[in-house]
Write a protein that holds these residues in place. Structure first.
Motif, PDB file in Angstrom:
ATOM      1  N   GLU A 153     -27.986 -31.008  52.363  1.00 43.73           N
ATOM      2  CA  GLU A 153     -28.717 -31.378  51.149  1.00 43.73           C
ATOM      3  C   GLU A 153     -30.229 -31.371  51.366  1.00 43.73           C
ATOM      4  O   GLU A 153     -30.981 -30.930  50.501  1.00 43.73           O
ATOM      5  CB  GLU A 153     -28.259 -32.753  50.650  1.00 43.73           C
ATOM      6  CG  GLU A 153     -26.808 -32.801  50.197  1.00 43.73           C
ATOM      7  CD  GLU A 153     -26.526 -31.898  49.006  1.00 43.73           C
ATOM      8  OE1 GLU A 153     -27.477 -31.547  48.274  1.00 43.73           O
ATOM      9  OE2 GLU A 153     -25.361 -31.528  48.804  1.00 43.73           O
TER      10      GLU A 153
ATOM     11  N   HIS B 281     -26.816 -37.404  50.764  1.00 38.90           N
ATOM     12  CA  HIS B 281     -27.948 -36.562  50.357  1.00 38.90           C
ATOM     13  C   HIS B 281     -29.249 -36.897  51.072  1.00 38.90           C
ATOM     14  O   HIS B 281     -30.210 -36.153  50.960  1.00 38.90           O
ATOM     15  CB  HIS B 281     -28.173 -36.666  48.840  1.00 38.90           C
ATOM     16  CG  HIS B 281     -27.140 -35.944  48.037  1.00 38.90           C
ATOM     17  ND1 HIS B 281     -25.833 -36.330  47.992  1.00 38.90           N
ATOM     18  CD2 HIS B 281     -27.230 -34.836  47.276  1.00 38.90           C
ATOM     19  CE1 HIS B 281     -25.158 -35.491  47.218  1.00 38.90           C
ATOM     20  NE2 HIS B 281     -25.980 -34.572  46.770  1.00 38.90           N
TER      21      HIS B 281
ATOM     22  N   HIS C  60     -28.683 -24.190  47.614  1.00 39.16           N
ATOM     23  CA  HIS C  60     -27.295 -24.181  48.112  1.00 39.16           C
ATOM     24  C   HIS C  60     -26.729 -22.767  48.087  1.00 39.16           C
ATOM     25  O   HIS C  60     -25.952 -22.384  48.968  1.00 39.16           O
ATOM     26  CB  HIS C  60     -26.411 -25.101  47.262  1.00 39.16           C
ATOM     27  CG  HIS C  60     -26.612 -26.554  47.544  1.00 39.16           C
ATOM     28  ND1 HIS C  60     -26.621 -27.090  48.809  1.00 39.16           N
ATOM     29  CD2 HIS C  60     -26.802 -27.607  46.706  1.00 39.16           C
ATOM     30  CE1 HIS C  60     -26.815 -28.398  48.743  1.00 39.16           C
ATOM     31  NE2 HIS C  60     -26.931 -28.739  47.475  1.00 39.16           N
TER      32      HIS C  60
ATOM     33  N   HIS D 163     -33.081 -26.631  43.831  1.00 36.46           N
ATOM     34  CA  HIS D 163     -32.227 -27.259  44.850  1.00 36.46           C
ATOM     35  C   HIS D 163     -30.847 -26.614  44.845  1.00 36.46           C
ATOM     36  O   HIS D 163     -30.294 -26.292  45.898  1.00 36.46           O
ATOM     37  CB  HIS D 163     -32.132 -28.767  44.572  1.00 36.46           C
ATOM     38  CG  HIS D 163     -31.127 -29.493  45.412  1.00 36.46           C
ATOM     39  ND1 HIS D 163     -31.473 -30.232  46.528  1.00 36.46           N
ATOM     40  CD2 HIS D 163     -29.771 -29.591  45.306  1.00 36.46           C
ATOM     41  CE1 HIS D 163     -30.375 -30.751  47.064  1.00 36.46           C
ATOM     42  NE2 HIS D 163     -29.319 -30.391  46.340  1.00 36.46           N
ATOM     43  N   GLU D 164     -30.299 -26.408  43.645  1.00 36.72           N
ATOM     44  CA  GLU D 164     -28.965 -25.790  43.559  1.00 36.72           C
ATOM     45  C   GLU D 164     -29.021 -24.329  44.009  1.00 36.72           C
ATOM     46  O   GLU D 164     -28.098 -23.840  44.664  1.00 36.72           O
ATOM     47  CB  GLU D 164     -28.411 -25.898  42.140  1.00 36.72           C
ATOM     48  CG  GLU D 164     -28.269 -27.325  41.602  1.00 36.72           C
ATOM     49  CD  GLU D 164     -27.457 -28.237  42.496  1.00 36.72           C
ATOM     50  OE1 GLU D 164     -26.640 -27.726  43.290  1.00 36.72           O
ATOM     51  OE2 GLU D 164     -27.647 -29.461  42.427  1.00 36.72           O
TER      52      GLU D 164
ATOM     53  N   CYS E 101     -23.852 -31.965  43.692  1.00 28.79           N
ATOM     54  CA  CYS E 101     -23.745 -31.153  44.904  1.00 28.79           C
ATOM     55  C   CYS E 101     -22.648 -31.615  45.826  1.00 28.79           C
ATOM     56  O   CYS E 101     -22.638 -31.310  47.008  1.00 28.79           O
ATOM     57  CB  CYS E 101     -25.033 -31.173  45.711  1.00 28.79           C
ATOM     58  SG  CYS E 101     -26.468 -30.935  44.725  1.00 28.79           S
TER      59      CYS E 101
HETATM   60 ZN   LIG Z   1     -27.289 -30.507  46.719  1.00 31.92          ZN
END
Ligand SMILES: [Zn+2]
Length: 297
Positions: free
Chosen positions: A215, A273, A183, A179-180, A34
């Protein structure tokens, strides 16, 4: 997680047979990569590479050995490539699971954002590949590229997660994807652009602090997804023990834990993060509430 015959997402590219060009080092930098989202459009590819290597040096878990600084031009054929070119190396079960998770994120975020959600595309690759944000390498860990709105993932990361990071389980893997996707939601909300702009005016330490917030929000969004993930009959797909798997993963990839393991000391100003405790708290906050508003910062 209790997935049955839920649909698979079609927003997927299997590039495992087309990649296989590697730096030869192997290994992972550790954590959910990330790094690109906040850096790519602001500093360009050079900035990405430098910062990524800085991350490797900090974690010293990856095996790049300083390679890769030349960007795409330094790609060399991988000696470890096993499958013939053009043939997928993706495990069918892993593929099925990932695509069900991705489809579920589409359903959940479609509802939460009142059908204003446009899906991201998941690109599975092996070792190295070209992303819209420059070279994707396994060692970077999974990442989201805002330029082409795609998630890049080498599924070997799931093995790393269960073995080196001691965080096995299907929800640990789903958390990585969610999580991605988080984003991507931030991207749709304009939060990534806001963060870019704020970082451009900030010192490096302040810029890192901004990235930590981004994050942690993605972790929180992962929890929000999990809380809302339902099967076609409306039953939660999360099962007993799933959430704990995610918490173990969040703990294992906290900046303080990774730094302590790799360099024996912790440098808070360099966190990008969040600590293990922060990541666990963010995931839990989203999961307990199921409401994306609790993830605001
Ligand atoms: Zn991330």
């Amino acid at each position: 997680m209790r997935f049955g015959d839920e649909r698979e997402s079609s927003n997927f590219e299997d590039a495992t047979g087309r990649s296989g060009m590697g730096f030869g080092g192997g290994g992972f930098g550790g954590g959910l990569g990330c790094l690109l989202p906040l850096i790519a459009s602001r500093f360009g590819i050079g900035g990405v590479i430098v910062l990524v290597i800085g991350y490797f040096l900090l974690s010293s878990l990856g095996g790049l050995g300083g390679g890769g600084s030349g960007g795409g031009g330094s790609l060399v054929p991988s000696s470890q490539q096993s499958a013939p070119a053009g043939q997928s190396t993706l495990d069918p079960n892993t593929r099925h699971f990932m695509l069900q998770v991705l489809a579920s994120t589409e359903d959940v975020w479609g509802k939460l954002l009142n059908n204003q959600y446009t899906p991201t595309t998941l690109v599975a690759y092996s070792r190295a590949y070209q992303s819209g944000c420059g070279a994707a390498e396994s060692a970077m860990g999974p990442f989201y590229c805002p330029t082409d709105k795609k998630i890049y993932l080498d599924t070997e990361f799931f093995n790393e997660l269960s073995q080196r990071f001691q965080a096995p389980g299907d929800f640990a893997q789903a958390y990585v994807i969610a999580h991605e996707v988080g984003h991507h939601v931030q991207d749709l909300e304009g939060r990534l652009d806001e963060a870019h702009n704020a970082q451009a005016r900030a010192s490096e330490t302040q810029g890192n602090a901004i990235q930590v917030k981004v994050e942690l929000q993605a972790d929180c969004y992962a929890g929000v997804w999990a809380a809302n993930a339902k099967d076609p009959e409306g039953r939660p797909v999360m099962e007993q023990g799933d959430f704990e798997e995610g918490m173990r993963a969040a703990e294992a990839i906290g900046d303080d834990t990774l730094q302590r393991q790799s360099q024996g000391q912790v440098v808070p100003d360099s966190f990008t993060h969040g600590t293990s405790a922060q990541r666990m708290e963010a995931l839990q906050r989203g999961y307990k509430s199921g409401d994306p508003n609790v993830c605001k910062f």
